[in-house]
Structures are given as C-alpha cells and as structure tokens.
Design an enzyme around this catalytic site. Structure first.
Site, mmCIF file in Angstrom:
data_model
loop_
_atom_site.group_PDB
_atom_site.id
_atom_site.type_symbol
_atom_site.label_atom_id
_atom_site.label_comp_id
_atom_site.label_asym_id
_atom_site.label_seq_id
_atom_site.Cartn_x
_atom_site.Cartn_y
_atom_site.Cartn_z
ATOM 1 N N HIS A 185 16.182 -17.657 -38.940
ATOM 2 C CA HIS A 185 15.290 -17.676 -38.905
ATOM 3 C C HIS A 185 15.933 -16.485 -38.006
ATOM 4 O O HIS A 185 16.804 -16.869 -36.778
ATOM 5 C CB HIS A 185 14.354 -18.006 -38.174
ATOM 6 C CG HIS A 185 13.060 -17.328 -37.821
ATOM 7 N ND1 HIS A 185 12.553 -16.296 -36.868
ATOM 8 C CD2 HIS A 185 11.768 -16.997 -38.551
ATOM 9 C CE1 HIS A 185 11.727 -15.847 -36.629
ATOM 10 N NE2 HIS A 185 11.043 -15.985 -37.606
ATOM 11 N N PRO A 186 15.494 -15.232 -38.082
ATOM 12 C CA PRO A 186 15.693 -14.008 -37.031
ATOM 13 C C PRO A 186 16.048 -14.909 -35.091
ATOM 14 O O PRO A 186 17.152 -13.373 -34.990
ATOM 15 C CB PRO A 186 14.917 -12.671 -37.021
ATOM 16 C CG PRO A 186 14.694 -13.210 -38.767
ATOM 17 C CD PRO A 186 14.148 -14.375 -38.380
ATOM 18 N N VAL A 187 14.811 -15.243 -34.949
ATOM 19 C CA VAL A 187 15.222 -15.952 -33.431
ATOM 20 C C VAL A 187 16.602 -16.436 -33.287
ATOM 21 O O VAL A 187 16.572 -16.519 -32.235
ATOM 22 C CB VAL A 187 13.773 -15.712 -32.868
ATOM 23 C CG1 VAL A 187 13.125 -14.814 -33.056
ATOM 24 C CG2 VAL A 187 13.319 -17.613 -33.315
ATOM 25 N N LYS A 188 17.001 -17.321 -34.576
ATOM 26 C CA LYS A 188 17.877 -18.760 -34.067
ATOM 27 C C LYS A 188 19.292 -18.271 -34.231
ATOM 28 O O LYS A 188 19.239 -16.862 -33.635
ATOM 29 C CB LYS A 188 17.167 -18.735 -35.596
ATOM 30 C CG LYS A 188 16.065 -19.774 -35.714
ATOM 31 C CD LYS A 188 15.822 -20.968 -33.959
ATOM 32 C CE LYS A 188 14.119 -21.354 -34.304
ATOM 33 N NZ LYS A 188 13.564 -22.109 -35.722
ATOM 34 N N ILE A 189 19.998 -18.911 -33.897
ATOM 35 C CA ILE A 189 21.601 -18.047 -33.568
ATOM 36 C C ILE A 189 22.485 -17.223 -34.725
ATOM 37 O O ILE A 189 22.383 -16.664 -34.530
ATOM 38 C CB ILE A 189 22.192 -19.875 -33.453
ATOM 39 C CG1 ILE A 189 21.771 -20.626 -33.118
ATOM 40 C CG2 ILE A 189 23.679 -19.092 -33.882
ATOM 41 C CD1 ILE A 189 21.950 -20.305 -30.968
#
Ligand SMILES: *Cc1c(COP(=O)(O)O)cnc(C)c1O
Length: 396
Positions: A185-189
C-alpha cells in the site's frame, strides 16, 4: 499539511508501469513472477506469492495454515484490523495477546503465560499473527520456540517491515515464521499502489497459496484428481478467490524494490534524528527489540500526559492545526464494535489501551526533509514544553 506517510515515486517507476501498458500482459503476465522472484531473493525466501493486497495475503496464509471454524487465531490488539479479520474470514475465533510496554509489539512473555492457560483449557491457537509493529519484529526467537512447543503456525504480518531484518537476516526469510506477509500500500515501505505478498520456504504452502489466489484452480496434472481432458483442461480442487495482482502493479513494485535500501536508509536517518531531537521532551520514544533492525514504517511517540497538562486529543489536534499530519496507530482492535460484539471489552488488554491513550504517529517517509522534520519537532516542543509548564504552575 505534512502527511504522516507518503509514497516516493520517480520516473523509473512511471516508465516501468508504462512499459507494461505497452506490453501484451496487463495481468497474469511475466512481471508478476519477476516481482516474486526479486522479493524472494531479497528476503532469502524459497517462494513468494504476490496477491492484490496484504489483507488477501493474510487470508490465504491463514487458510494455507489450515485455519478454520473451531480454531483460534491470536494476534496483537495494536495492529490494523486485517491482522485479526483474516481469522474471522476463515470462520475461526480470534483472541489477542497484550503488548510489550516498551516495544509496543505483541509481548512474548504474555504469550507464554496465555499459552500455558490455553493448554490447560484445551483451546490452544492454531495460528499466531505476529505483527512487526512499525517495522520492528517481535521477539521472534521466543515466539518460534513457543510455536514449536505448542504446535501453532506463526504468520509474521510484516506489512510494516519490508527491508527490516531480525537476527541478522531479512524479515521474510522464514527462519522464525512459516509465512511472512508484506503490504505494498502507498503508505508502506515500498508500493505497488495495492499489493501484498506471502513469503514461505515450504513448497507445499507455496503451491496452496498460488491455488487459493486464483479460484482454487490448477493446471498442474500433479495436483489434479484425475487425468487431464486435454491442453485446455484445468481443475478446481478447492474453493479459492480472485486475489491476483496485476502486472501493472507488479512492475511498480519491482521498480520500487530497487530503491528499498535507499528508502530504509533515509527512514533510519530520520528516526535517529527524531530520537535526538525529541529526547528531552516529556515523551516516551520507541523501545528497541534486541536483534531487530526496524524498517521504520512509523515513528510513534507516547505523551507523558502527567507532565504535559494538555490532553492527548489536544496535542493531536494542535499538531494538525499547524499542518503536522499526525496519525494514530492503532485503536486497539478488540475495542472495535465488531470485536466488542464478540465479547471483548475495555480492560481486556490494559497495555494496549494505555498505549492508545498516549500514542501519536509523527510524519516519517523518505521524502520528508530535515527542515520539515525540524518543523514537526518545533511544533511538538511548542505545544508540550512551552505552553504546559505555565499551566502546571497555574495548577499548583
Ligand atoms: C496495512 C496493513 C495491513 C493490510 O495491508 P493492505 O495491503 O492494505 O491490505 C495488514 N496488517 C498491517 C499491520 C498493516 O499495517
């Protein structure tokens, strides 16, 4: 507003996706396998199975572990809903293990105590979802030893922990967990917009995961119940899903993987800066788990409210009001209405609840500049250091 998290994309990422758009395969093509192989290599894992998101990955990992009605899945209350919901998807019961007051991860000592009691009561878990909260693995050595003794399967929810390591090896290598799940997901690494992956060293689990992601069907004669009818033939041998990732997403993920080391390095730098700059404020900073090297998905601080005078909510809203996009990870899962309806209540997991009353996630992502970070720190300082001593004097 400085967000708490955001993706870092460059021209190479864009070119990679456009390349797939111009190719013959938008989905079920060769880029997915390339992404899987690259991740497996990076994580020193035998197999990687890419799916449409980490929630789906957790679901099929639980199914592959044999989780079903009448079984128990245990996890931490300090996590995203998906770490617990995956058990419910399988018809299993869900229970939680309270968190370690220093690392805010599932507490392996509390786990040991709970297992002892569960053994006496004949309700041992079949699956433990060990969440690497904020990118730092749990005490996986002890958890793996307990798994061996009590016979449950460890699924590491490493949605936060791509690029992290534990005991000198990459998270996902399978030394301490039967399966490890990543989120893109875009907030992840690293991101593939939406995407997830299960890592395992077991060929049997990998085969099962591949089947479950695509309707429970197989084209492998070895897996069929009878002889093939011809070259067109496939068999559905169990109930699966359409949890496939697309080649567009895989291309983005693969391109992002090239920058994983760079991302982690910057995240570690920023985390070290936070530690240096926030150290003298009335805040409790994240505690380190021995042997774990965090990927620093999140930088969470806990307010020492007895020394601050503002409420948790006032600090949170005060930061948002000056453009610092703080967030809160996590509302204890057992306090969600859905889980309350299953019988959980306030007071069940006091460490997680106390944590929730004090925690704030500060902005942290590779493109956060030193200047932006200084601004975040200065705003926090003004809120909790400058205003509050005055209030405290007034209160005396
Ligand atoms: C983000 C996240 C998930 C779910 O990931 P998706 O790819 O959005 O499905 C699962 N567990 C944890 C701990 C997460 O943070």
């Amino acid at each position: 507003m400085i967000p708490y998290a955001r993706q870092s994309l460059d021209q190479a990422d864009i070119d990679a996706v456009v390349g797939v758009l111009q190719s013959d395969w938008l989905t079920q093509g060769p880029t997915i396998e390339r992404f899987e192989r690259a991740m497996a290599e990076r994580c020193e894992a035998g197999f990687a199975v890419a799916v449409c998101n980490a929630t789906a990955a957790l679901h099929i990992a639980c199914l592959a572990a044999g989780l079903g009605p009448g079984d128990w899945l245990w996890t931490t209350p300090n996590t995203f809903l998906a770490s617990a919901n995956c058990g419910r998807y399988c018809g299993a019961e869900v229970d939680f293990v309270d968190i370690d007051p220093l690392t805010w991860n599932l507490d392996a000592a509390a786990l040991a105590v709970k297992l002892e009691r569960a053994e006496r009561e004949g309700r041992l878990p079949k699956v433990l979802v060990a969440v690497a909260f904020s990118g730092q693995s749990c005490d996986m050595r002890r958890i793996a030893a307990l798994a061996k003794r009590y016979g449950f399967t460890v699924i590491e929810d490493a949605a936060h922990a791509a690029g992290a390591s534990y005991a000198g090896r990459p998270v996902g290598c399978g030394e301490f967990a039967a399966m490890t799940v990543f989120s893109f997901h875009p907030v992840k690494i690293i991101t593939s917009a939406e995407g997830g992956m299960v890592m395992t060293n077991s060929p049997e689990l990998a085969e099962r995961l591949q089947r479950l992601r695509s309707h429970g069907m197989t084209r492998d004669p070895q897996q069929m119940t009878g002889p093939s009818h011809g070259p067109w033939y496939y068999e559905q041998v169990e109930l699966g899903f359409n949890y496939r990732i697309t080649d567009l997403q895989a291309a983005l993920g693969l391109s992002q993987l090239n920058k994983l080391d760079e991302f982690i390095e910057r995240r570690r730098e920023l985390a070290a800066r936070y530690e240096r700059l926030l150290g003298y404020l009335p805040l409790t900073l994240p505690g380190a788990q021995p042997e774990a090297e965090s990927s620093w998905h999140l930088y969470v601080v806990r307010l020492q409210l007895d020394q601050i005078g503002l409420t948790h909510r006032e600090v949170f809203e005060g930061l948002r009001a000056v453009g610092v996009g703080v967030n809160l990870h996590y509302i204890p899962v057992h306090l969600q209405p859905y889980y309350r309806d299953l019988g959980f209540a306030e007071g069940d997991f006091p460490q997680a609840e106390r944590y929730y009353a004090e925690a704030i996630s500060l902005p942290l992502y590779p493109l956060l500049s030193d200047e932006q970070q200084d601004y975040v720190v200065e705003q926090m300082r003004q809120l909790i250091e400058i205003i509050q001593p005055l209030r405290r004097v007034g209160n005396v």
